[in-house]
Write a protein that holds these residues in place. Structure first.
Motif, PDB file in Angstrom:
ATOM      1  N   LEU A 191      52.725  65.095 -32.401  1.00 15.03           N
ATOM      2  CA  LEU A 191      54.140  65.314 -32.129  1.00 15.03           C
ATOM      3  C   LEU A 191      54.848  65.979 -33.315  1.00 15.03           C
ATOM      4  O   LEU A 191      55.764  66.784 -33.125  1.00 15.03           O
ATOM      5  CB  LEU A 191      54.816  64.001 -31.757  1.00 15.03           C
ATOM      6  N   VAL A 192      54.407  65.669 -34.534  1.00 23.82           N
ATOM      7  CA  VAL A 192      54.941  66.368 -35.705  1.00 23.82           C
ATOM      8  C   VAL A 192      54.549  67.844 -35.634  1.00 23.82           C
ATOM      9  O   VAL A 192      55.388  68.739 -35.828  1.00 23.82           O
ATOM     10  CB  VAL A 192      54.431  65.726 -37.004  1.00 23.82           C
ATOM     11  N   ARG A 193      53.282  68.119 -35.343  1.00 26.08           N
ATOM     12  CA  ARG A 193      52.827  69.502 -35.202  1.00 26.08           C
ATOM     13  C   ARG A 193      53.582  70.215 -34.077  1.00 26.08           C
ATOM     14  O   ARG A 193      53.938  71.398 -34.200  1.00 26.08           O
ATOM     15  CB  ARG A 193      51.329  69.544 -34.915  1.00 26.08           C
ATOM     16  N   PHE A 194      53.818  69.519 -32.983  1.00 23.72           N
ATOM     17  CA  PHE A 194      54.544  70.108 -31.865  1.00 23.72           C
ATOM     18  C   PHE A 194      55.939  70.562 -32.311  1.00 23.72           C
ATOM     19  O   PHE A 194      56.371  71.683 -31.997  1.00 23.72           O
ATOM     20  CB  PHE A 194      54.664  69.085 -30.726  1.00 23.72           C
ATOM     21  N   LEU A 195      56.631  69.715 -33.043  1.00 20.91           N
ATOM     22  CA  LEU A 195      57.964  70.070 -33.538  1.00 20.91           C
ATOM     23  C   LEU A 195      57.912  71.295 -34.441  1.00 20.91           C
ATOM     24  O   LEU A 195      58.789  72.175 -34.380  1.00 20.91           O
ATOM     25  CB  LEU A 195      58.569  68.889 -34.296  1.00 20.91           C
ATOM     26  N   LEU A 196      56.889  71.387 -35.283  1.00 20.68           N
ATOM     27  CA  LEU A 196      56.749  72.530 -36.180  1.00 20.68           C
ATOM     28  C   LEU A 196      56.450  73.813 -35.398  1.00 20.68           C
ATOM     29  O   LEU A 196      56.975  74.886 -35.722  1.00 20.68           O
ATOM     30  CB  LEU A 196      55.662  72.260 -37.213  1.00 20.68           C
ATOM     31  N   GLY A 200      64.473  74.522 -44.965  1.00 22.46           N
ATOM     32  CA  GLY A 200      65.043  75.203 -43.813  1.00 22.46           C
ATOM     33  C   GLY A 200      64.137  76.192 -43.117  1.00 22.46           C
ATOM     34  O   GLY A 200      64.577  76.930 -42.234  1.00 22.46           O
ATOM     35  N   VAL A 201      62.847  76.215 -43.476  1.00 22.92           N
ATOM     36  CA  VAL A 201      61.917  77.228 -42.952  1.00 22.92           C
ATOM     37  C   VAL A 201      60.596  76.568 -42.557  1.00 22.92           C
ATOM     38  O   VAL A 201      60.105  75.675 -43.249  1.00 22.92           O
ATOM     39  CB  VAL A 201      61.641  78.326 -44.004  1.00 22.92           C
ATOM     40  N   VAL A 202      60.030  77.021 -41.441  1.00 20.86           N
ATOM     41  CA  VAL A 202      58.680  76.625 -41.035  1.00 20.86           C
ATOM     42  C   VAL A 202      57.871  77.895 -40.793  1.00 20.86           C
ATOM     43  O   VAL A 202      58.365  78.852 -40.179  1.00 20.86           O
ATOM     44  CB  VAL A 202      58.692  75.764 -39.755  1.00 20.86           C
ATOM     45  N   VAL A 203      56.631  77.911 -41.289  1.00 19.91           N
ATOM     46  CA  VAL A 203      55.716  79.037 -41.088  1.00 19.91           C
ATOM     47  C   VAL A 203      54.460  78.516 -40.402  1.00 19.91           C
ATOM     48  O   VAL A 203      53.941  77.450 -40.755  1.00 19.91           O
ATOM     49  CB  VAL A 203      55.364  79.720 -42.425  1.00 19.91           C
ATOM     50  N   MET A 204      53.975  79.263 -39.439  1.00 18.28           N
ATOM     51  CA  MET A 204      52.741  78.924 -38.728  1.00 18.28           C
ATOM     52  C   MET A 204      51.750  80.068 -38.900  1.00 18.28           C
ATOM     53  O   MET A 204      52.093  81.230 -38.670  1.00 18.28           O
ATOM     54  CB  MET A 204      53.031  78.689 -37.246  1.00 18.28           C
ATOM     55  N   VAL A 205      50.539  79.737 -39.324  1.00 12.11           N
ATOM     56  CA  VAL A 205      49.472  80.722 -39.501  1.00 12.11           C
ATOM     57  C   VAL A 205      48.361  80.400 -38.517  1.00 12.11           C
ATOM     58  O   VAL A 205      47.731  79.339 -38.586  1.00 12.11           O
ATOM     59  CB  VAL A 205      48.929  80.727 -40.941  1.00 12.11           C
ATOM     60  N   CYS A 206      48.114  81.327 -37.606  1.00 13.99           N
ATOM     61  CA  CYS A 206      47.078  81.166 -36.587  1.00 13.99           C
ATOM     62  C   CYS A 206      45.876  82.011 -36.985  1.00 13.99           C
ATOM     63  O   CYS A 206      45.948  83.240 -36.972  1.00 13.99           O
ATOM     64  CB  CYS A 206      47.604  81.615 -35.227  1.00 13.99           C
ATOM     65  N   ASP A 207      44.795  81.342 -37.354  1.00 12.86           N
ATOM     66  CA  ASP A 207      43.567  82.023 -37.763  1.00 12.86           C
ATOM     67  C   ASP A 207      42.834  82.502 -36.514  1.00 12.86           C
ATOM     68  O   ASP A 207      42.350  81.692 -35.711  1.00 12.86           O
ATOM     69  CB  ASP A 207      42.708  81.056 -38.580  1.00 12.86           C
ATOM     70  N   LEU A 208      42.730  83.821 -36.351  1.00 11.25           N
ATOM     71  CA  LEU A 208      42.111  84.404 -35.154  1.00 11.25           C
ATOM     72  C   LEU A 208      40.626  84.666 -35.326  1.00 11.25           C
ATOM     73  O   LEU A 208      39.955  85.111 -34.399  1.00 11.25           O
ATOM     74  CB  LEU A 208      42.822  85.704 -34.789  1.00 11.25           C
ATOM     75  N   GLY A 209      40.093  84.391 -36.525  1.00  9.26           N
ATOM     76  CA  GLY A 209      38.695  84.683 -36.804  1.00  9.26           C
ATOM     77  C   GLY A 209      38.525  86.094 -37.347  1.00  9.26           C
ATOM     78  O   GLY A 209      39.401  86.947 -37.227  1.00  9.26           O
ATOM     79  N   ASP A 210      37.372  86.316 -38.002  1.00 11.71           N
ATOM     80  CA  ASP A 210      37.052  87.629 -38.577  1.00 11.71           C
ATOM     81  C   ASP A 210      38.101  88.102 -39.579  1.00 11.71           C
ATOM     82  O   ASP A 210      38.293  89.309 -39.771  1.00 11.71           O
ATOM     83  CB  ASP A 210      36.880  88.692 -37.486  1.00 11.71           C
ATOM     84  N   GLY A 211      38.824  87.159 -40.201  1.00  8.82           N
ATOM     85  CA  GLY A 211      39.795  87.523 -41.224  1.00  8.82           C
ATOM     86  C   GLY A 211      41.155  87.925 -40.707  1.00  8.82           C
ATOM     87  O   GLY A 211      42.028  88.296 -41.500  1.00  8.82           O
TER      88      GLY A 211
END
Length: 199
Positions: free
Chosen positions: A106-111, A159-170
């Protein structure tokens, strides 16, 4: 969770008092207690259902407490457990559990919801290009999430949230979000190629 909701949604007044709903796992009850009727807290990209929308799962034991915005997956938990696993129910694959139980999920969901605005940006980059950007942030000390890609990491600054989605292969997709445009000023760096940015 309570502190994040209180600060992030400080400009959105609660619309109703919290009413205890049973039997539901305690983390979900605390989530509703924090939301206090504010639909924005329940999600606008993806959703955690309000108590009256929860329904029994037809794909294994438990209840369905939420879904992806286009119906790609539903979220199943065991209501009898104190802090149950969260299962993604996908119509094309077998159920997959998140790495953290419901309280962490639920914490991750909010982020995840936080990175979608109202102010923010998006970029498709190589992981090696993120050093300067991530140097301004603190990583959230939870195992990476499985959605939107596996692994997905969250980082925060005031005041900021960043999400990094690793798609593979760099390769990676990066999202930044804030409720205040001024908080994004440090991320208006000419050396980082945002595909979209309204901060």
């Amino acid at each position: 969770m309570h502190a994040f909701v209180a600060e992030w949604y400080a400009d959105v007044p609660p619309s109703s008092p919290f009413v205890m709903v049973a039997p539901l796992p305690r983390p979900l009850l605390e989530f509703y207690r924090a939301a206090r009727g504010r639909q924005q807290v329940l999600g606008e990209q993806n959703r955690i259902f309000s108590p009256e929308e929860i329904y029994p799962s037809d794909d294994g034991p438990g209840i369905v407490i939420g879904s992806e915005n286009q119906g790609v997956f539903r979220l199943r938990v065991d209501p009898s457990a104190d802090d149950p696993s969260v299962w993604y129910l996908d119509p094309f694959d077998s159920p997959v559990a998140e790495r953290v139980p419901l309280s962490g999920f639920l914490v991750r969901f909010l982020l995840c919801e936080a990175v979608y605005g109202p102010y923010g940006g998006w970029a498709s980059v190589r992981l090696g290009e993120l050093g300067e950007l991530l140097g301004q942030l603190e990583e959230v000390p939870l195992p990476p999430m499985r959605w939107p890609s596996d692994p997905t990491h969250h980082y925060v600054a005031p005041g900021v949230v960043v999400m990094v989605c690793d798609l593979g292969d760099g390769d990676a997709e990066v999202y930044v979000g804030s409720r205040h445009r001024a908080a994004l000023r440090p991320f208006r760096t000419p050396g980082f190629a945002w595909q979209a940015f309204n901060g």
